[in-house]
Design an enzyme around this catalytic site. Sequence first.
Site, PDB file in Angstrom:
ATOM      1  N   GLY A 208      -1.359   5.893 -13.089  1.00 31.43           N
ATOM      2  CA  GLY A 208      -0.099   6.614 -12.955  1.00 31.43           C
ATOM      3  C   GLY A 208       0.681   6.648 -14.257  1.00 31.43           C
ATOM      4  CB  SER A 209       4.314   7.030 -14.807  1.00 32.93           C
ATOM      5  OG  SER A 209       4.416   8.165 -13.961  1.00 32.93           O
ATOM      6  CB  ILE A 210       1.731   2.273 -16.818  1.00 33.26           C
ATOM      7  CG1 ILE A 210       0.408   2.362 -16.046  1.00 33.26           C
ATOM      8  CG2 ILE A 210       2.819   1.631 -15.967  1.00 33.26           C
ATOM      9  CD1 ILE A 210      -0.129   0.999 -15.594  1.00 33.26           C
ATOM     10  CG  MET A 211      -2.357   7.503 -19.335  1.00 35.23           C
ATOM     11  SD  MET A 211      -3.503   6.405 -20.175  1.00 35.23           S
ATOM     12  CE  MET A 211      -4.641   6.042 -18.842  1.00 35.23           C
TER      13      MET A 211
END
Length: 584
Positions: free
Chosen positions: A317-320
């Site tokens: 998810g958004s931690i990428m």
Amino acid sequence: MITNHDEIHQLYWRMKNNNPSADTKSKNISNIFVKSRDRATIINWIMLSSIALIALRLIFLNTIKSSYLEKQLNTRIMRTINLPAMRGEITDRDGIPLAVSTPVEAIWADPSDLIGLTQTQQMQLASILGVSVSELASKISDREKTFVYLQRAMSPDKAKQVMQLGIDGIYSMQEYKRFYPSGAVTASIVGFNNIDDNGADGMEYAKNKALQGINGNKQIIRDLKGRVVDNLGIQNAQNGQTLHLSINNRIQYIAYNALKNQMDKSLAKGGSAIVLDAKTGEVLAMVNLPTYNPNNRENVTPEMMKNRAATNVFDPGSIMKPLVIAKAIDNKMITPSTMFNTTPYTVGGKTIKDTHPETSMNVSDIIRYSSNIGTAKVAMMFSSESLWNFYREVGFGQKMGTGFPGETKGILLPWKKWYPVDHALMAFGYGISVSLFQMAHAYTTFTNNGCLLPVSFEKINGDPNNISCTQVFSPQTASTMRTMLASTAEDGTGKNARVEDYTVAGKTGTSQVLDGGRYRSDRHIGSFVGFAPAIDPKIIVAVMVDQPTQGSYYGAQTAAPVFAQIVQPSLHVLKVKPDKITTK
């Protein structure tokens, strides 16, 4: 001297006919024949005498001497006794024991010596060993065996009770049993040993050869009562090496308690938390739940034994997002102030939307408010090949090389198989699967001036400034990202990660669980990866909460609070000076 056949023939004729005219030569020949017969007779008598003596000796050994030799054989038994090496200790970075070996006893039997075992002795022995009489009888039933274990890892007191029975053919020898002082708290890293004291999981397995040492042996001769009557030689054991892990046991406990509190609160299926040294890549803590107690593995399931952080994968998810944004900034494609249209965006027939919709955002706000649209548009500025190469450069799609058993390489499809929608989705953490460990590793580029550090479970004893790393971003880009991620934690989606004494930086993530080839809208993973202090980081903390079933499932509400509960006390343990200015 007769020199030809004619002379022999003449001599023979004269002798046959008693010819008185036989000459002196014939007499000499006759004497030669007589002497030859005498020698042959003597040799024959010597051979017959020798055979007779051998026969008499065999008769003596098999009759008169037989009982004596049999008695000597039965009362003198040579054995090789194993001298087990003591397994090396496993400690944390400060020498606190995480795995130690304690002496125990193994009771074994020589069934060939137990012919005289009585029913009463069997019952007494079975009672002390804690087994049924039938089970004991089965173990010693084969009288052709000379060695069989009856019970292992017994306490010295119990073993003493067995030996006090005085049963011929029952013996005791020393072994070692592993004990784990931190129990479940460090189980997923340290692992455990099997009954033979060999590593079966975790670092016990990964470093088994160095830890186990080399067993010795001693050759002895015993009589039937087990008494040693002679020592034939000894080879001393070489004890195993001590393994100093990079783990800080106090931080390990802090991370364990913080994650467990959240797991109990959200009734999640599982979770992981990792703490890395931001400048060396050493693993200071790694916690996984559910877990188990390696000192008592009854009713332990495979799910409990997983080191989810290192072996399991998930769509991050958004931690990428910060990684893709950082690469674009480093390539000078964008700046933190570059504006993007963030209305719904269609790629390859799929429409990408934001949880917090805005018509436009600059790059800093794309990170701060976690815009899928803005990040996808940044990613589409790269070719598929160059973006794939970047993911590989930060460690995705390949093992990290720590040597930890079961370490995953994640899932990163070859760029030639990407569809345009894959290209866009991977930028915000879908269509690519990584471990939490890999994500924490990738964030070392932000804390180490753009240089990707190797990660290690073992304490680094050399100069930390001499650790080789891979330059992924420029130091300026890394500094820019620290500022942007600090803003995200202070004013954006990561507010729940804030702590009282230190500035923090990081990114939340929320993703659906991939199940049977499709994403489940009713199953989610919440995550947070960040570091502190924000400008001069000392630690990286990564948290993942798998499928919470009570309360919110977003990473901002599940993982970010765990991050905060780990960061504040951990930095105090490390004696890091608070950098947050507070007004009273």
